[in-house]
Write an enzyme that holds these catalytic residues in place. Structure first.
Site, short mmCIF file in Angstrom:
data_model
loop_
_atom_site.label_atom_id
_atom_site.label_comp_id
_atom_site.label_asym_id
_atom_site.label_seq_id
_atom_site.Cartn_x
_atom_site.Cartn_y
_atom_site.Cartn_z
CG MET A 1 -8.30 -4.94 5.24
SD MET A 1 -6.91 -5.80 4.59
CE MET A 1 -6.59 -5.10 3.05
N PRO A 2 -4.96 -3.47 6.56
CG PRO A 2 -2.89 -4.48 6.35
CD PRO A 2 -3.61 -3.22 6.07
#
Length: 129
Positions: A1-2
């Site tokens: 993540m992202p």
């Protein structure tokens, strides 16, 4: 993540895509301070007729090297986002020869409860991340 979704016109080689994705990841590491192995990138290559990317009337020229990057992320500061935009175009121009006019970015912000990395758990909420 992202989580990054990268849309571009078809025709790049596997080697070109690797250089592109590595450049994007370096920008993400520097701007957001994410861990090295925090890398989620999905590439979609489109025929020219399937992707129309204009400039919202800003007079920004586009070429066949155009790249659109959608970043789904936890909340980031305005400064972090602006740093990412700047580092990204610098890296893409240096590593890939992509002009800053051919880079578009869209940020989508999600909260911690919006992420599960597997095992049916929300790792940001459970404290695993």
């Amino acid at each position: 993540m992202p989580l990054l979704r990268i849309d571009l016109y078809e025709g790049r080689t596997d080697a070109e895509l690797k250089v592109l994705l590595d450049a994007i990841h370096r920008s993400m590491l520097a701007a957001f301070g994410v861990p090295e192995r925090d890398r989620y990138q999905i590439v979609h290559q489109h025929p020219v007729a399937d992707m129309i990317m204009e400039d919202t009337g800003l007079g920004i020229p586009r070429t066949g090297k155009f790249v659109c990057i959608q970043v789904t992320t936890r909340p980031r500061t305005k400064e972090m986002k602006e740093t990412f935009y700047r580092l990204l175009v610098e890296e893409l121009e240096r590593a890939c020869g992509i002009a800053p006019t051919d880079v578009m970015v869209n940020m989508v912000t999600c909260e911690d409860e919006d992420w599960s990395f597997g095992l049916g758990r929300a790792q940001f909420l459970t404290g695993e991340l």
